[in-house]
Design a protein around this motif. Structure first.
Motif: not given
Length: 182
Positions: A12, A55, A60, A63
């Protein structure tokens, strides 16, 4: 969330990644191949904040992950898988120009494909690439993608309309080890 390849770790993004992110998203050598113009610091900060916020959402939409090396947690690129409809996803990636030619894009894309066809249970993954971007076309071919067609005036970037070539990989064509072709 974290995905590992042989050469890369995808994790992330954090707001503290701003300088590394700007070094990539603000570099004309990189963005000439992207669907956006080079960012200045304010635009990079705004975009990075959006990535971090997306995120954290329960629903969501994509990605967008930082690409690092296993031995160093500095961002050398980014890679994205964006679900599109219930069975498809779109793949994208960028590696900082100082790190080109070392297999990082292929490795990061391979990790995202494992995630897309495994965890996300996608049937089809596509990649739209500028026709002049021979390095990126080589990446998707190496991973087993098939050429589907030419999209005219597909993206507006760097002051001009740009075509894209579309490649796809289907679930039954996918191999977790990746394709080893040229």
């Amino acid at each position: 969330m974290e995905l590992s390849g042989q050469l890369t770790v995808l994790r992330e993004f954090r707001t503290s990644d701003l300088d590394d992110y700007l070094a990539i998203a603000g570099d004309d050598r990189v963005t000439t191949w992207m669907a956006f113009d080079s960012y200045d610091r304010a635009k990079a900060e705004q975009n990075l904040s959006g990535i971090v916020a997306r995120s954290a959402r329960d629903d969501r939409p994509d990605y967008m992950l930082a690409v690092t090396r296993p031995d160093e947690d500095r961002v050398i690129g980014f890679a994205r898988i964006a679900p599109s409809g219930p069975w498809a996803a779109k793949l994208g990636y960028a590696i900082g120009a100082d790190h080109w030619g070392r297999g990082y894009a292929t490795d990061a894309a391979r990790a995202l494909l494992r995630f897309a066809f495994g965890t996300l249970e996608r049937h089809r993954v596509t990649a739209a690439i500028g026709p002049e971007n021979e390095a990126s076309i080589a990446v998707v071919k190496r991973l087993g993608f098939t050429y589907e067609g030419h999209l005219r005036d597909h993206v507006f970037t760097n002051g001009n309309w740009r075509d894209s070539v579309l490649y796809s990989l289907l679930e039954d064509e996918y191999s977790p080890a990746g394709h080893s072709g040229p």
